[in-house]
Design a protein around this motif. Structure first.
Motif, PDB file in Angstrom:
ATOM      1  N   ARG A   1       6.632   7.607  -0.812  1.00 29.87           N
ATOM      2  CA  ARG A   1       5.915   8.151  -1.964  1.00 29.87           C
ATOM      3  C   ARG A   1       4.397   7.984  -1.833  1.00 29.87           C
ATOM      4  O   ARG A   1       3.669   7.915  -2.817  1.00 29.87           O
ATOM      5  CB  ARG A   1       6.471   7.539  -3.257  1.00 29.87           C
ATOM      6  CG  ARG A   1       7.982   7.798  -3.353  1.00 29.87           C
ATOM      7  CD  ARG A   1       8.628   7.302  -4.580  1.00 29.87           C
ATOM      8  NE  ARG A   1       8.786   5.878  -4.637  1.00 29.87           N
ATOM      9  CZ  ARG A   1       9.632   5.253  -5.447  1.00 29.87           C
ATOM     10  NH1 ARG A   1      10.382   5.953  -6.270  1.00 29.87           N
ATOM     11  NH2 ARG A   1       9.713   3.954  -5.484  1.00 29.87           N
ATOM     12  N   ARG A   2       3.970   7.830  -0.615  1.00 27.42           N
ATOM     13  CA  ARG A   2       2.553   7.761  -0.249  1.00 27.42           C
ATOM     14  C   ARG A   2       2.429   8.333   1.165  1.00 27.42           C
ATOM     15  O   ARG A   2       3.408   8.415   1.895  1.00 27.42           O
ATOM     16  CB  ARG A   2       2.035   6.316  -0.212  1.00 27.42           C
ATOM     17  CG  ARG A   2       2.063   5.571  -1.529  1.00 27.42           C
ATOM     18  CD  ARG A   2       0.974   6.066  -2.477  1.00 27.42           C
ATOM     19  NE  ARG A   2       0.883   5.227  -3.670  1.00 27.42           N
ATOM     20  CZ  ARG A   2       1.672   5.341  -4.742  1.00 27.42           C
ATOM     21  NH1 ARG A   2       2.635   6.240  -4.769  1.00 27.42           N
ATOM     22  NH2 ARG A   2       1.498   4.564  -5.789  1.00 27.42           N
ATOM     23  N   ASP A   3       1.179   8.634   1.580  1.00 27.91           N
ATOM     24  CA  ASP A   3       0.959   9.050   2.958  1.00 27.91           C
ATOM     25  C   ASP A   3       0.794   7.818   3.843  1.00 27.91           C
ATOM     26  O   ASP A   3       0.656   6.716   3.338  1.00 27.91           O
ATOM     27  CB  ASP A   3      -0.295   9.922   3.050  1.00 27.91           C
ATOM     28  CG  ASP A   3      -0.068  11.265   2.351  1.00 27.91           C
ATOM     29  OD1 ASP A   3       1.060  11.791   2.463  1.00 27.91           O
ATOM     30  OD2 ASP A   3      -0.996  11.754   1.695  1.00 27.91           O
ATOM     31  N   GLY A   4       0.795   8.047   5.145  1.00 23.59           N
ATOM     32  CA  GLY A   4       0.549   6.907   6.035  1.00 23.59           C
ATOM     33  C   GLY A   4       1.247   7.006   7.370  1.00 23.59           C
ATOM     34  O   GLY A   4       1.035   6.170   8.252  1.00 23.59           O
TER      35      GLY A   4
ATOM     36  N   GLU B   1       5.476   3.915  -9.689  1.00 24.37           N
ATOM     37  CA  GLU B   1       4.184   3.765 -10.366  1.00 24.37           C
ATOM     38  C   GLU B   1       4.198   2.511 -11.242  1.00 24.37           C
ATOM     39  O   GLU B   1       5.247   1.937 -11.503  1.00 24.37           O
ATOM     40  CB  GLU B   1       3.909   4.980 -11.289  1.00 24.37           C
ATOM     41  CG  GLU B   1       3.964   6.336 -10.606  1.00 24.37           C
ATOM     42  CD  GLU B   1       2.873   6.549  -9.559  1.00 24.37           C
ATOM     43  OE1 GLU B   1       1.859   5.825  -9.591  1.00 24.37           O
ATOM     44  OE2 GLU B   1       3.060   7.434  -8.695  1.00 24.37           O
TER      45      GLU B   1
ATOM     46  N   ASN C   1       0.809  -1.217   0.000  1.00 19.74           N
ATOM     47  CA  ASN C   1       0.000   0.000   0.000  1.00 19.74           C
ATOM     48  C   ASN C   1       0.844   1.270   0.000  1.00 19.74           C
ATOM     49  O   ASN C   1       0.314   2.368   0.040  1.00 19.74           O
ATOM     50  CB  ASN C   1      -0.979  -0.010   1.195  1.00 19.74           C
ATOM     51  CG  ASN C   1      -0.349  -0.560   2.463  1.00 19.74           C
ATOM     52  OD1 ASN C   1       0.853  -0.790   2.530  1.00 19.74           O
ATOM     53  ND2 ASN C   1      -1.154  -0.771   3.478  1.00 19.74           N
ATOM     54  N   ILE C   2       2.175   1.148  -0.006  1.00 19.71           N
ATOM     55  CA  ILE C   2       3.034   2.319  -0.227  1.00 19.71           C
ATOM     56  C   ILE C   2       4.122   1.947  -1.248  1.00 19.71           C
ATOM     57  O   ILE C   2       4.097   0.830  -1.786  1.00 19.71           O
ATOM     58  CB  ILE C   2       3.630   2.891   1.099  1.00 19.71           C
ATOM     59  CG1 ILE C   2       4.414   1.834   1.870  1.00 19.71           C
ATOM     60  CG2 ILE C   2       2.523   3.480   1.959  1.00 19.71           C
ATOM     61  CD1 ILE C   2       5.093   2.382   3.138  1.00 19.71           C
ATOM     62  N   ARG C   3       5.073   2.816  -1.492  1.00 18.64           N
ATOM     63  CA  ARG C   3       6.025   2.587  -2.592  1.00 18.64           C
ATOM     64  C   ARG C   3       7.433   3.043  -2.211  1.00 18.64           C
ATOM     65  O   ARG C   3       8.017   3.911  -2.866  1.00 18.64           O
ATOM     66  CB  ARG C   3       5.580   3.384  -3.846  1.00 18.64           C
ATOM     67  CG  ARG C   3       4.248   2.961  -4.442  1.00 18.64           C
ATOM     68  CD  ARG C   3       4.381   1.646  -5.202  1.00 18.64           C
ATOM     69  NE  ARG C   3       3.133   1.249  -5.844  1.00 18.64           N
ATOM     70  CZ  ARG C   3       2.147   0.574  -5.243  1.00 18.64           C
ATOM     71  NH1 ARG C   3       2.257   0.218  -3.976  1.00 18.64           N
ATOM     72  NH2 ARG C   3       1.063   0.257  -5.906  1.00 18.64           N
TER      73      ARG C   3
ATOM     74  N   ARG D   1       7.049  10.627   3.564  1.00 14.55           N
ATOM     75  CA  ARG D   1       6.443  10.682   2.236  1.00 14.55           C
ATOM     76  C   ARG D   1       7.506  10.664   1.130  1.00 14.55           C
ATOM     77  O   ARG D   1       7.310  10.077   0.073  1.00 14.55           O
ATOM     78  CB  ARG D   1       5.573  11.935   2.115  1.00 14.55           C
ATOM     79  CG  ARG D   1       4.673  11.896   0.936  1.00 14.55           C
ATOM     80  CD  ARG D   1       3.572  12.920   0.974  1.00 14.55           C
ATOM     81  NE  ARG D   1       2.395  12.421   0.278  1.00 14.55           N
ATOM     82  CZ  ARG D   1       2.341  12.175  -1.011  1.00 14.55           C
ATOM     83  NH1 ARG D   1       3.399  12.378  -1.776  1.00 14.55           N
ATOM     84  NH2 ARG D   1       1.245  11.708  -1.565  1.00 14.55           N
TER      85      ARG D   1
END
Ligand code: SAM
Ligand code: SF4
Length: 347
Positions: A152-155, A51, A41-43, A148
């Motif tokens: 490369r994602r929030d969380g 991507e 769920n993140i990168r 982030r």
């Protein structure tokens, strides 16, 4: 005369014994890392592309029954510790059911899980109830912006909440894994250690390894564990080495002499620990690997799906262990980066 109880009569539930997994360098393998998914769920940039990730179709991923069958066979060969990983293991639906099934396999006495923590608040209770003993939560940064930049994602906030809930439902000695990256996380070292000390977490710094999907790894991005140790000693206080309880543990552990907790260093690049490696790996789509950096794999899924016998599975694993190399050779000229990135292998 006192009577000793012995096990000489075959116990009704005794574990069938198979030849232990010893390689040509005498390393006994007792530890299996199981990747349950390549999805996440993140990168994180050191693991996945940003991507358009090409995930394996679901039918290629081992079912819980297939994983459990594999574990039953290797447990007969001396594997007694499991770690579930990925990709992100908590995105695999009903992962607690797998934990419950694996906890029942004779011979397995320890199950741990490595997670990015984003779904932990929702799942900690069920995992604990299913028999999960130990948790490692990855946390490279203590501020949302740096998080982030890496993920490369929030969380970030959800991870903090996940940690809080995990402690609340009874997980003890939770380990925090922090990958250290030159130019990005220097300013995180001291705050992370302070956070761990305040909240009773065991922090471990991990050197950045050449397993990023983009193939952009460079030695200059590695912050050696020794450098981090010096920073902590200067900024926080003296560290004393802890006695080595298990030589196969990748981390070298220290304690703050003021009693404020422990810190570990996993230094695969500057201080490889391959000589004591006891780890075997199963990828999400059922390929057996003898090393993170292995360039070869053994296809357990094909065997499982064509109705192979347990002994055939055992022989496949023995074949894999038989040719395990002495070390990963990251620092040698002959080093070959594996085709797969970390999320496709299972860290
Ligand atoms: N998604 C889960 C997580 O991040 O904790 C489990 C899988 S992840 C691949 C397992 C561990 O490997 C994490 O602690 C992660 O930080 C670490 N990791 C991933 N890529 C790495 C790399 N190139 N070098 C060092 N550690 C890495
Ligand atoms: Fe996902 Fe873990 Fe890889 Fe980060 S390190 S992208 S959380 S699998």
């Amino acid at each position: 005369m006192g009577s000793l109880v012995t096990n000489s009569a075959a116990a009704p539930h005794s574990i069938p014994h198979r030849e232990p997994l010893v390689d040509r360098f005498g390393r006994l393998h007792t530890n299996l890392r199981i990747s349950v998914t390549d999805r996440c769920n993140i990168r994180c940039f050191y693991c996945m592309p940003a991507e358009n990730v090409q995930f394996k179709p679901r039918h290629e991923i081992l079912t819980f029954e297939e994983i459990t069958r594999f574990v039953r066979v290797v447990a007969q060969m001396g594997i007694n510790k499991l770690r579930l990983t990925g990709g992100e293991p908590l995105v695999r639906q009903n992962i607690d059911e797998l934990v419950r099934a694996l906890a029942k396999v004779p011979g397995i006495d320890d199950i741990a899980l490595t997670t990015n923590g984003i779904l932990l608040a929702e799942q900690a209770q069920a995992l604990r109830a299913a028999g999960l003993k130990r948790l490692n939560v990855s946390l490279d940064a203590l501020d949302a912006e740096t998080f982030r930049k890496i993920a490369r994602r929030d969380g970030f906030e959800r991870i903090l909440e996940g940690l809080r809930v995990a402690q609340q439902v009874g997980f003890e000695r939770i380990k925090l894994n922090a990958v250290a990256i030159r130019g990005i996380t220097e300013a995180q070292i001291v705050p992370l250690a302070g956070f761990a000390r305040q909240n009773g977490f065991e922090l471990r710094f991990i050197e950045f390894m050449p397993l990023d999907a983009d193939g952009a790894w460079d030695n200059s991005q590695v912050i050696p564990g020794e450098e981090i140790r010096r920073v902590l000693e200067t900024e926080i206080g003296p560290l004393a080495p802890l006695p080595v309880v298990d030589a196969s543990q990748p981390a070298t552990d220290f304690r703050f002499i003021d009693g404020g907790g422990t810190i570990g260093f996993i230094n695969p690049v500057t201080q490889p620990f391959c000589g004591d490696c006891n780890r075997l790996r199963l990828t999400a789509e059922g390929q057996v690997r003898n090393c993170l950096f292995s360039t070869e794999e053994w296809d357990a899924r094909a065997l499982l799906r064509r109705g192979g016998q347990d002994e055939e599975l055992a022989e496949l694993v023995r074949d894999c262990i038989r040719v395990k190399k002495a070390g990963h050779g990251i620092n040698s000229d002959e080093f070959l980066k594996p085709q797969r990135a970390m999320y496709q292998i299972g860290g």
